[in-house]
Write an enzyme that holds these catalytic residues in place. Structure first.
Site, short mmCIF file in Angstrom:
data_model
loop_
_atom_site.label_atom_id
_atom_site.label_comp_id
_atom_site.label_asym_id
_atom_site.label_seq_id
_atom_site.Cartn_x
_atom_site.Cartn_y
_atom_site.Cartn_z
N SER A 156 -23.64 6.65 -3.99
CA SER A 156 -23.99 5.27 -4.25
C SER A 156 -24.83 4.63 -3.16
O SER A 156 -26.01 4.94 -3.03
CB SER A 156 -22.71 4.48 -4.51
OG SER A 156 -22.99 3.36 -5.30
N ASP B 105 -37.85 9.49 -0.03
CA ASP B 105 -39.05 9.26 -0.83
C ASP B 105 -40.22 8.78 0.01
O ASP B 105 -41.38 9.04 -0.31
CB ASP B 105 -38.76 8.26 -1.95
CG ASP B 105 -38.04 8.89 -3.13
OD1 ASP B 105 -37.65 10.07 -3.02
OD2 ASP B 105 -37.86 8.21 -4.16
N LYS C 115 -24.45 8.59 -8.27
CA LYS C 115 -24.02 7.32 -8.86
C LYS C 115 -25.13 6.29 -8.65
O LYS C 115 -25.40 5.88 -7.53
CB LYS C 115 -22.73 6.80 -8.24
CG LYS C 115 -22.28 5.46 -8.81
CD LYS C 115 -20.98 4.99 -8.19
CE LYS C 115 -20.53 3.67 -8.82
NZ LYS C 115 -21.34 2.53 -8.36
#
Length: 444
Positions: free
Chosen positions: A321, A332, A346
């Site tokens: 999460s 990224d 999640k």
């Protein structure tokens, strides 16, 4: 975390990974609803049932409610007479099960209090971490926290807790001991303490508010390399400020690179994960959330990074999460190299509401995506360097957590190599920061 002193307020917050997220805001809907039902239904369990239904009706991320006729559900709920709170709680849980969403859930008052205590990053206690020693069969102090009543009273690591308020601890587990040690701020607690080479003695301590440490950090000197090792256990109410302190102090010690350990971190405050991402990332997207109407909110870095030194992140299948938001943002943007195993997966955000009787409900309100638009729900984040421990290595780390973040930790050792090999995104030209640079344990 700010909470209302009014027992009939509706406290709404967004949260991730089973713990409440950052900003507590009062729900105008909740307050209005509470005023309207308080007079008519103040003592009726039906008030709780209807409040939960209306909150889900307004916020739940799936407007089809898992292909259910939600109005018919309400008629069915309100056609019944509930003779007790427990009967109402059972009805609520059954209805929420129909959404087929394990993260939308009801909490009785004790469960709700436990959740808010955990996520606030504060507890009422004496400031010790303790474990159950399998050899001596005694509750043993692992650490007395800085500036705590325990430290001021001279409690030391290795001390054994023989009795709590006169109750022997010989057959007591950690959970039972923690309930006795925690209590109202300002109340007095007496511990009977055993110390090697001394006769046992009694210590009186006054409970106070304790900030639970969720960030641990250290300078590791690996040959000519100076490595800042930081372990973040969860994204609680004080995690961001503790992380800021860790980065700043390690920067002041002239580290060459960082290792951020998120293994076993179940998540926590949404805002904390964003704030911490900004400490590492000077520019770029952090996370995008999408609500049930398709409304999208993109959060970006704002040129407030505390460091641009190379960074490795350690993750495993229990990194979930909020941990995945932070990892996804830094991965990224090529700000960090990620080492370990695929994360939990999640990608849902919940809001939490306090109900009229002190119980609570968590409701999934949004889906989130990494900066590249990746949906990690049920998929997790794939690390740049896949690393799986043998059973022997895992047992060694589990039985001796002091090895974490050392060269005897395979994850950490692999991170050192990856930091030398990985091609990081070139940092933006920025002016120097003006900011100041085993055993189960319980925080009590």
């Amino acid at each position: 975390m700010n909470q209302s002193a009014k027992p009939y307020s509706s406290l709404q917050v967004a949260f991730l990974g089973g713990v409440i997220a950052t900003t507590a805001t009062f729900s105008a809907f909740g307050l209005a609803w509470c005023r309207s039902v308080k007079a008519a239904l103040q003592d009726s369990p039906k008030a709780i049932v209807d409040q939960v239904w209306q909150l889900v009706d307004r916020e739940y991320v799936d407007s089809s409610f898992n292909q259910q006729d939600w109005q018919a559900v309400r008629r069915r709920l309100l056609s019944k007479d509930y003779t007790s709170q427990e009967e109402a709680y059972t009805a609520i849980r059954k209805v929420l099960e129909g959404l087929n969403d394990p993260y939308t859930r009801f909490m009785d008052p004790n469960q709700y209090k436990s959740l808010t205590t955990q996520t606030s990053g504060e507890i009422s206690g004496i400031g010790v971490r303790m474990e159950f020693d399998d050899t001596t069969r005694q509750l043993t102090i692992v650490e007395a926290l800085d500036n705590s009543p325990a430290m001021r009273a001279g409690i030391k690591a290795g001390d054994e807790i023989l009795a709590i308020n006169g109750k022997p601890t010989r057959q007591m587990n950690l959970e039972e001991a923690s309930k006795l040690i925690r209590g109202k701020v300002g109340t007095i607690l007496t511990l009977q303490v055993g110390r090697q080479g001394q006769r046992y003695f009694n210590v009186k301590l006054t409970r106070t508010t304790i900030e639970v440490p969720t960030v641990n950090y250290a300078l590791r000197e690996e040959g000519k390399r100076r490595v800042g090792y930081i372990r973040l256990r969860e994204f609680s109410g004080h995690a961001a400020e503790q992380m800021r302190k860790a980065i700043s102090e390690l920067e002041a010690k002239k580290v060459d690179e960082f290792v951020l350990d998120l293994r076993g971190n179940p998540g926590g405050l949404l805002g904390a994960s964003i704030e911490i991402a900004k400490m590492w990332l000077d520019d770029g997207d952090i996370v995008r959330t999408v609500d049930r109407k398709g409304g999208s909110k993109q959060t970006q870095a704002d040129r407030t990074a505390l460091t641009n030194k190379p960074l490795a992140i350690l993750v495993d299948d229990r990194s979930a999460s909020a941990s995945e938001i932070l990892t996804g943002a830094l991965k990224d943007n090529k700000r960090a190299v990620v080492i370990g195993t695929k994360t939990f997966g999640k990608a849902l955000v919940q809001s939490v509401h306090e109900l009229v009787d002190g119980s609570g409900v968590a409701i999934t309100i949004a889906h989130y995506y990494t900066p590249k638009g990746t949906d990690i729900n049920h998929k997790g984040i794939t690390p740049d360097v896949d690393l799986r421990l043998t059973d022997s290595q895992r047992r060694q780390l589990d039985t001796n957590p002091n090895l974490l973040g050392t060269t005897k930790d395979p994850y950490y050792s692999r991170a050192l190599r990856a930091l030398s090999e990985y091609k990081f995104a070139q940092p933006l030209e920025t002016k120097p920061s003006e900011q100041p640079i085993g055993a189960q344990t319980f925080n009590l």
